[in-house]
Scaffold this motif. Structure first.
Motif, PDB file in Angstrom:
ATOM      1  N   ASP A  34       0.821  -1.211   0.000  1.00 45.88           N
ATOM      2  CA  ASP A  34       0.000   0.000   0.000  1.00 45.88           C
ATOM      3  C   ASP A  34       0.856   1.263   0.000  1.00 45.88           C
ATOM      4  OD1 ASP A  34      -2.173  -1.709   0.034  1.00 45.88           O
ATOM      5  OD2 ASP A  34      -2.626  -1.372   2.161  1.00 45.88           O
ATOM      6  N   GLU A  35       1.943   1.254   0.764  1.00 41.40           N
ATOM      7  CA  GLU A  35       2.830   2.430   0.814  1.00 41.40           C
ATOM      8  C   GLU A  35       3.459   2.699  -0.540  1.00 41.40           C
ATOM      9  OE1 GLU A  35       4.190   1.924   5.489  1.00 41.40           O
ATOM     10  OE2 GLU A  35       5.437   1.085   3.895  1.00 41.40           O
ATOM     11  N   LEU A  36       3.940   1.646  -1.200  1.00 42.22           N
ATOM     12  CA  LEU A  36       4.583   1.828  -2.502  1.00 42.22           C
ATOM     13  C   LEU A  36       3.568   2.202  -3.572  1.00 42.22           C
ATOM     14  CD1 LEU A  36       7.158  -1.093  -2.336  1.00 42.22           C
ATOM     15  CD2 LEU A  36       7.596   1.364  -2.033  1.00 42.22           C
ATOM     16  N   LEU A  37       2.381   1.635  -3.490  1.00 37.99           N
ATOM     17  CA  LEU A  37       1.322   1.998  -4.430  1.00 37.99           C
ATOM     18  C   LEU A  37       0.966   3.471  -4.301  1.00 37.99           C
ATOM     19  CD1 LEU A  37      -0.807   1.207  -6.530  1.00 37.99           C
ATOM     20  CD2 LEU A  37      -2.299   0.550  -4.624  1.00 37.99           C
ATOM     21  N   GLU A  38       0.835   3.929  -3.070  1.00 36.60           N
ATOM     22  CA  GLU A  38       0.506   5.349  -2.852  1.00 36.60           C
ATOM     23  C   GLU A  38       1.636   6.260  -3.319  1.00 36.60           C
ATOM     24  OE1 GLU A  38      -0.403   8.413   0.792  1.00 36.60           O
ATOM     25  OE2 GLU A  38      -1.049   6.335   1.014  1.00 36.60           O
ATOM     26  N   ALA A  39       2.872   5.882  -3.032  1.00 36.28           N
ATOM     27  CA  ALA A  39       4.018   6.744  -3.368  1.00 36.28           C
ATOM     28  C   ALA A  39       4.342   6.754  -4.857  1.00 36.28           C
ATOM     29  CB  ALA A  39       5.247   6.298  -2.569  1.00 36.28           C
ATOM     30  N   PHE A  40       4.112   5.615  -5.558  1.00 37.34           N
ATOM     31  CA  PHE A  40       4.582   5.506  -6.947  1.00 37.34           C
ATOM     32  C   PHE A  40       3.491   5.167  -7.951  1.00 37.34           C
ATOM     33  CE2 PHE A  40       8.142   4.732  -4.158  1.00 37.34           C
ATOM     34  CZ  PHE A  40       9.048   5.656  -4.645  1.00 37.34           C
ATOM     35  N   GLY A  41       2.280   4.935  -7.494  1.00 36.22           N
ATOM     36  CA  GLY A  41       1.186   4.670  -8.407  1.00 36.22           C
ATOM     37  C   GLY A  41       1.122   3.241  -8.913  1.00 36.22           C
ATOM     38  N   GLY A  42       2.018   2.387  -8.468  1.00 36.02           N
ATOM     39  CA  GLY A  42       2.006   0.989  -8.876  1.00 36.02           C
ATOM     40  C   GLY A  42       3.095   0.214  -8.165  1.00 36.02           C
ATOM     41  N   VAL A  43       2.870  -1.076  -8.000  1.00 35.18           N
ATOM     42  CA  VAL A  43       3.844  -1.950  -7.347  1.00 35.18           C
ATOM     43  C   VAL A  43       3.531  -3.381  -7.752  1.00 35.18           C
ATOM     44  CG1 VAL A  43       2.450  -2.179  -5.243  1.00 35.18           C
ATOM     45  CG2 VAL A  43       4.898  -2.616  -5.133  1.00 35.18           C
ATOM     46  N   THR A  44       4.554  -4.200  -7.867  1.00 37.92           N
ATOM     47  CA  THR A  44       4.382  -5.630  -8.083  1.00 37.92           C
ATOM     48  C   THR A  44       5.018  -6.340  -6.904  1.00 37.92           C
ATOM     49  OG1 THR A  44       4.506  -5.349 -10.477  1.00 37.92           O
ATOM     50  CG2 THR A  44       4.857  -7.571  -9.613  1.00 37.92           C
ATOM     51  N   GLY A  60      33.852 -20.952   8.941  1.00 36.62           N
ATOM     52  CA  GLY A  60      33.482 -22.099   9.753  1.00 36.62           C
ATOM     53  C   GLY A  60      32.108 -22.044  10.380  1.00 36.62           C
ATOM     54  N   GLU A  61      31.330 -21.001  10.110  1.00 34.23           N
ATOM     55  CA  GLU A  61      30.016 -20.856  10.735  1.00 34.23           C
ATOM     56  C   GLU A  61      28.867 -21.331   9.851  1.00 34.23           C
ATOM     57  OE1 GLU A  61      29.199 -17.125  12.630  1.00 34.23           O
ATOM     58  OE2 GLU A  61      31.324 -16.726  12.890  1.00 34.23           O
ATOM     59  N   GLY A  62      29.142 -21.738   8.620  1.00 33.64           N
ATOM     60  CA  GLY A  62      28.074 -22.179   7.734  1.00 33.64           C
ATOM     61  C   GLY A  62      27.370 -21.016   7.070  1.00 33.64           C
ATOM     62  N   ALA A  63      26.203 -21.313   6.526  1.00 31.32           N
ATOM     63  CA  ALA A  63      25.451 -20.299   5.779  1.00 31.32           C
ATOM     64  C   ALA A  63      24.182 -19.907   6.519  1.00 31.32           C
ATOM     65  CB  ALA A  63      25.096 -20.838   4.390  1.00 31.32           C
ATOM     66  N   ALA A  64      23.850 -18.641   6.426  1.00 34.01           N
ATOM     67  CA  ALA A  64      22.574 -18.149   6.928  1.00 34.01           C
ATOM     68  C   ALA A  64      21.581 -18.213   5.778  1.00 34.01           C
ATOM     69  CB  ALA A  64      22.714 -16.726   7.444  1.00 34.01           C
ATOM     70  N   ARG A  65      20.288 -18.269   6.089  1.00 31.93           N
ATOM     71  CA  ARG A  65      19.266 -18.465   5.078  1.00 31.93           C
ATOM     72  C   ARG A  65      18.070 -17.564   5.362  1.00 31.93           C
ATOM     73  NH1 ARG A  65      14.778 -21.427   5.325  1.00 31.93           N
ATOM     74  NH2 ARG A  65      13.989 -22.375   3.448  1.00 31.93           N
ATOM     75  N   ASP A  66      17.516 -17.022   4.313  1.00 30.90           N
ATOM     76  CA  ASP A  66      16.280 -16.247   4.383  1.00 30.90           C
ATOM     77  C   ASP A  66      15.396 -16.647   3.218  1.00 30.90           C
ATOM     78  OD1 ASP A  66      16.034 -14.481   6.507  1.00 30.90           O
ATOM     79  OD2 ASP A  66      17.093 -12.858   5.519  1.00 30.90           O
ATOM     80  N   GLU A  67      14.103 -16.668   3.443  1.00 37.15           N
ATOM     81  CA  GLU A  67      13.150 -16.702   2.345  1.00 37.15           C
ATOM     82  C   GLU A  67      12.640 -15.280   2.202  1.00 37.15           C
ATOM     83  OE1 GLU A  67      10.090 -19.599   2.840  1.00 37.15           O
ATOM     84  OE2 GLU A  67      11.423 -21.226   2.256  1.00 37.15           O
ATOM     85  N   VAL A  68      12.610 -14.797   0.962  1.00 40.91           N
ATOM     86  CA  VAL A  68      12.252 -13.399   0.743  1.00 40.91           C
ATOM     87  C   VAL A  68      11.142 -13.264  -0.282  1.00 40.91           C
ATOM     88  CG1 VAL A  68      14.521 -12.493   1.365  1.00 40.91           C
ATOM     89  CG2 VAL A  68      14.074 -13.110  -0.999  1.00 40.91           C
ATOM     90  N   LEU A  69      10.371 -12.207  -0.124  1.00 40.72           N
ATOM     91  CA  LEU A  69       9.421 -11.757  -1.130  1.00 40.72           C
ATOM     92  C   LEU A  69      10.040 -10.556  -1.819  1.00 40.72           C
ATOM     93  CD1 LEU A  69       6.068 -11.830   0.862  1.00 40.72           C
ATOM     94  CD2 LEU A  69       7.070 -13.608  -0.558  1.00 40.72           C
ATOM     95  N   THR A  70       9.728 -10.379  -3.076  1.00 39.72           N
ATOM     96  CA  THR A  70      10.269  -9.250  -3.826  1.00 39.72           C
ATOM     97  C   THR A  70       9.160  -8.276  -4.169  1.00 39.72           C
ATOM     98  OG1 THR A  70      11.906 -10.717  -4.814  1.00 39.72           O
ATOM     99  CG2 THR A  70      11.605  -8.589  -5.859  1.00 39.72           C
ATOM    100  N   ALA A  71       9.410  -7.008  -3.902  1.00 37.10           N
ATOM    101  CA  ALA A  71       8.511  -5.939  -4.324  1.00 37.10           C
ATOM    102  C   ALA A  71       9.239  -5.120  -5.376  1.00 37.10           C
ATOM    103  CB  ALA A  71       8.117  -5.060  -3.143  1.00 37.10           C
ATOM    104  N   GLU A  72       8.546  -4.774  -6.457  1.00 34.37           N
ATOM    105  CA  GLU A  72       9.143  -3.975  -7.529  1.00 34.37           C
ATOM    106  C   GLU A  72       8.309  -2.731  -7.785  1.00 34.37           C
ATOM    107  OE1 GLU A  72      11.206  -7.321 -10.396  1.00 34.37           O
ATOM    108  OE2 GLU A  72       9.380  -6.324 -11.079  1.00 34.37           O
ATOM    109  N   VAL A  73       9.021  -1.655  -8.033  1.00 36.25           N
ATOM    110  CA  VAL A  73       8.388  -0.382  -8.377  1.00 36.25           C
ATOM    111  C   VAL A  73       9.086   0.164  -9.614  1.00 36.25           C
ATOM    112  CG1 VAL A  73       8.068   2.015  -7.647  1.00 36.25           C
ATOM    113  CG2 VAL A  73       7.786   0.171  -5.997  1.00 36.25           C
ATOM    114  N   MET A  74       8.300   0.618 -10.602  1.00 40.70           N
ATOM    115  CA  MET A  74       8.870   1.342 -11.736  1.00 40.70           C
ATOM    116  C   MET A  74       8.539   2.813 -11.547  1.00 40.70           C
ATOM    117  SD  MET A  74       8.625  -1.267 -14.985  1.00 40.70           S
ATOM    118  CE  MET A  74       7.212  -0.516 -15.656  1.00 40.70           C
TER     119      MET A  74
END
Length: 109
Positions: A34-44, A60-74
């Motif tokens: 909603d914030e990106l839509l209001e600021a830029f008129g569109g978001v994916t 020696g500590e291994g890898a950290a992991r995240d699952e992420v969502l992507t938001a795009e603004v033109m």
């Protein structure tokens, strides 16, 4: 830094869970949408299949992991100060050391 004119694609990578693995509520992502839509008129918002990010924690500590969502603004203008402030706000909201953002210049073909 002044605004950068032209056509731009800005990507934000948002974690789907807290650092202890608790999923963020859908409302957290709805607020960003909603914030990106209001600021830029569109978001994916790509939310069907979260991407997995891995990075080395340290020797020696291994890898950290995240699952992420992507938001795009033109947008036709990029204000680096606005995006820096917004990133800090998201880092606080999502309890992250860093929220990754990328900005690409677009050329119409």
């Amino acid at each position: 830094m002044d605004e950068l004119p032209g056509s731009w694609l800005v990507e934000l990578f948002l974690p789907t869970t807290t650092n202890d693995g608790t999923p963020f509520p859908r409302e957290a992502f709805g607020r960003v949408r909603d914030e990106l839509l209001e600021a830029f008129g569109g978001v994916t918002l790509f939310s069907r299949n979260p991407a997995e990010g891995l990075w080395a924690e340290g020797e020696g500590e291994g890898a950290a992991r995240d699952e992420v969502l992507t938001a795009e603004v033109m947008t036709d203008r990029v204000d680096p100060r606005w995006w820096a402030d917004y990133r800090r706000d998201l880092e606080e909201r999502f309890s992250q050391e860093e929220i990754l953002m990328r900005c690409y210049r677009l050329w119409k073909l």
